[in-house]
Design a protein around this motif. Structure first.
Motif, mmCIF file in Angstrom:
data_model
loop_
_atom_site.group_PDB
_atom_site.id
_atom_site.type_symbol
_atom_site.label_atom_id
_atom_site.label_comp_id
_atom_site.label_asym_id
_atom_site.label_seq_id
_atom_site.Cartn_x
_atom_site.Cartn_y
_atom_site.Cartn_z
ATOM 1 N N LEU A 6 -17.980 -32.730 22.456
ATOM 2 C CA LEU A 6 -18.478 -31.749 23.415
ATOM 3 C C LEU A 6 -18.969 -30.537 22.636
ATOM 4 N N THR A 7 -20.151 -30.042 22.986
ATOM 5 C CA THR A 7 -20.740 -28.903 22.281
ATOM 6 C C THR A 7 -20.803 -27.703 23.209
ATOM 7 N N LEU A 8 -20.409 -26.542 22.684
ATOM 8 C CA LEU A 8 -20.464 -25.284 23.427
ATOM 9 C C LEU A 8 -21.363 -24.328 22.665
ATOM 10 N N ARG A 9 -22.082 -23.483 23.388
ATOM 11 C CA ARG A 9 -22.903 -22.435 22.782
ATOM 12 C C ARG A 9 -22.597 -21.122 23.505
ATOM 13 N N TYR A 10 -22.285 -20.086 22.722
ATOM 14 C CA TYR A 10 -21.898 -18.810 23.320
ATOM 15 C C TYR A 10 -22.000 -17.693 22.295
ATOM 16 N N VAL A 11 -21.967 -16.473 22.785
ATOM 17 C CA VAL A 11 -21.841 -15.278 21.950
ATOM 18 C C VAL A 11 -20.504 -14.649 22.341
ATOM 19 N N PRO A 12 -19.603 -14.448 21.371
ATOM 20 C CA PRO A 12 -18.291 -13.877 21.718
ATOM 21 C C PRO A 12 -18.426 -12.520 22.414
ATOM 22 N N GLU A 13 -17.524 -12.261 23.334
ATOM 23 C CA GLU A 13 -17.483 -10.989 24.060
ATOM 24 C C GLU A 13 -16.178 -10.279 23.741
ATOM 25 N N ALA A 14 -16.155 -8.994 24.005
ATOM 26 C CA ALA A 14 -14.948 -8.204 23.740
ATOM 27 C C ALA A 14 -13.753 -8.736 24.528
ATOM 28 N N ASP A 15 -13.989 -9.235 25.743
ATOM 29 C CA ASP A 15 -12.877 -9.757 26.544
ATOM 30 C C ASP A 15 -12.287 -11.033 25.948
ATOM 31 N N LEU A 20 -7.159 -12.820 22.972
ATOM 32 C CA LEU A 20 -6.462 -13.168 21.729
ATOM 33 C C LEU A 20 -5.398 -12.131 21.406
ATOM 34 N N LEU A 21 -5.739 -10.859 21.574
ATOM 35 C CA LEU A 21 -4.792 -9.792 21.271
ATOM 36 C C LEU A 21 -3.626 -9.776 22.250
ATOM 37 N N ILE A 22 -3.899 -10.057 23.521
ATOM 38 C CA ILE A 22 -2.853 -10.050 24.539
ATOM 39 C C ILE A 22 -1.850 -11.166 24.275
ATOM 40 N N ASP A 23 -2.352 -12.332 23.849
ATOM 41 C CA ASP A 23 -1.472 -13.475 23.602
ATOM 42 C C ASP A 23 -0.820 -13.454 22.225
ATOM 43 N N ARG A 28 3.884 -9.190 21.641
ATOM 44 C CA ARG A 28 5.161 -9.463 22.303
ATOM 45 C C ARG A 28 6.317 -8.862 21.518
ATOM 46 N N ARG A 29 6.253 -8.964 20.179
ATOM 47 C CA ARG A 29 7.305 -8.400 19.333
ATOM 48 C C ARG A 29 7.351 -6.879 19.466
ATOM 49 N N LEU A 30 6.174 -6.221 19.477
ATOM 50 C CA LEU A 30 6.127 -4.762 19.621
ATOM 51 C C LEU A 30 6.689 -4.320 20.971
ATOM 52 N N ARG A 31 6.340 -5.058 22.018
ATOM 53 C CA ARG A 31 6.836 -4.694 23.346
ATOM 54 C C ARG A 31 8.351 -4.887 23.444
ATOM 55 N N ARG A 32 8.870 -5.966 22.859
ATOM 56 C CA ARG A 32 10.323 -6.171 22.860
ATOM 57 C C ARG A 32 11.034 -5.068 22.092
ATOM 58 N N ARG A 33 10.447 -4.691 20.941
ATOM 59 C CA ARG A 33 11.049 -3.623 20.141
ATOM 60 C C ARG A 33 11.021 -2.310 20.913
ATOM 61 N N ALA A 34 9.893 -2.013 21.575
ATOM 62 C CA ALA A 34 9.787 -0.777 22.350
ATOM 63 C C ALA A 34 10.785 -0.775 23.501
ATOM 64 N N LEU A 35 10.974 -1.932 24.134
ATOM 65 C CA LEU A 35 11.948 -2.018 25.226
ATOM 66 C C LEU A 35 13.362 -1.783 24.694
ATOM 67 N N GLY A 36 13.668 -2.378 23.550
ATOM 68 C CA GLY A 36 14.978 -2.147 22.931
ATOM 69 C C GLY A 36 15.184 -0.687 22.573
ATOM 70 N N LEU A 88 -5.458 -2.347 23.971
ATOM 71 C CA LEU A 88 -5.929 -3.578 23.340
ATOM 72 C C LEU A 88 -7.418 -3.802 23.603
ATOM 73 N N ARG A 89 -7.905 -3.411 24.784
ATOM 74 C CA ARG A 89 -9.347 -3.535 25.078
ATOM 75 C C ARG A 89 -10.154 -2.634 24.132
ATOM 76 N N ARG A 90 -9.664 -1.427 23.899
ATOM 77 C CA ARG A 90 -10.347 -0.533 22.946
ATOM 78 C C ARG A 90 -10.368 -1.137 21.554
ATOM 79 N N ARG A 91 -9.243 -1.744 21.143
ATOM 80 C CA ARG A 91 -9.170 -2.366 19.825
ATOM 81 C C ARG A 91 -10.125 -3.561 19.730
ATOM 82 N N ALA A 92 -10.205 -4.376 20.791
ATOM 83 C CA ALA A 92 -11.112 -5.535 20.795
ATOM 84 C C ALA A 92 -12.565 -5.080 20.675
ATOM 85 N N ARG A 93 -12.923 -4.022 21.388
ATOM 86 C CA ARG A 93 -14.299 -3.505 21.287
ATOM 87 C C ARG A 93 -14.588 -2.962 19.890
#
Length: 194
Positions: A6-15, A20-23, A28-36, A88-93
């Motif tokens: 299967l072939t895909l053609r695309y231009v990556p977007e900030a979203d 990728l950054l959200i997952d 997750r480690r930073l959020r757990r540490r901040a919660l602790g 994270l959106r600012r970082r992705a952009r």
């Protein structure tokens, strides 16, 4: 028998990068540490308030307690702020602006031997054994490496027809289950075998 590709053609977007950054396990480690740390801050402040109430301290005890509370709360808020969706959106952009490769047209081929990505004459092939699994969102599939870290994105908009999304999902599932086994035939949207 012809193996399905299967072939895909695309231009990556900030979203795409945002997902990728959200997952990312780092987030997750930073959020757990901040919660602790937030729990530690609350327990420390509660302990100080109890100590101050019992000891009936003079005014000078409140000044260091207040300064400590401000510093600790500021630290925890900053730890949460760097992992928010907005941040994270600012970082992705910013990543997209700094990297010219992310603004170029990509061609991705999902084949039986490898995931092949072509960008402006450069070809990179990833053996299926490089990946452990994938996750799916409304926008894309995210291929995870063996450690569970997001590795490659497969945007659904790169498919020539939205009806190919289930075919793409089936191929990824087949190739990731056992990278050495030949895949089972997959049905295309028009009902014919690939």
């Amino acid at each position: 028998m012809m193996q399905p590709t299967l072939t895909l053609r695309y231009v990556p977007e900030a979203d795409d990068l945002l997902e990728l950054l959200i997952d990312a396990p780092v987030r997750r480690r930073l959020r757990r540490r901040a919660l602790g740390q937030a729990v530690v801050v609350l327990v420390t402040l509660w302990g100080l308030l109890v100590l101050l109430a019992v000891a009936a301290p003079a005014w000078q005890w409140w000044i260091p307690a207040l300064l400590l509370a401000v510093v600790l709360v500021h630290y925890v808020v900053r730890a949460f702020a760097v992992t928010t969706r907005w941040s994270l959106r600012r970082r992705a952009r910013a990543i997209r602006r700094r990297s010219p490769r992310t603004r170029l047209a990509h061609e991705m081929e999902i084949g039986p031997d490898a995931l092949t990505v072509r960008v402006e004459g450069q070809t990179t092939a990833y053996a299926w054994s490089h990946f452990g699994s994938f996750t799916e969102s409304d926008r894309q599939f995210v291929l995870l490496d063996r450690t569970g870290r997001a590795s490659e994105i497969v945007p659904k908009r790169g498919l020539s027809d939205p009806a190919l999304v289930p075919v793409c999902r089936d191929l990824l599932t087949q190739y990731l289950e056992d990278p050495t086994a030949p895949p089972a035939p997959s049905a295309s949207p028009d009902g014919h075998s690939a």
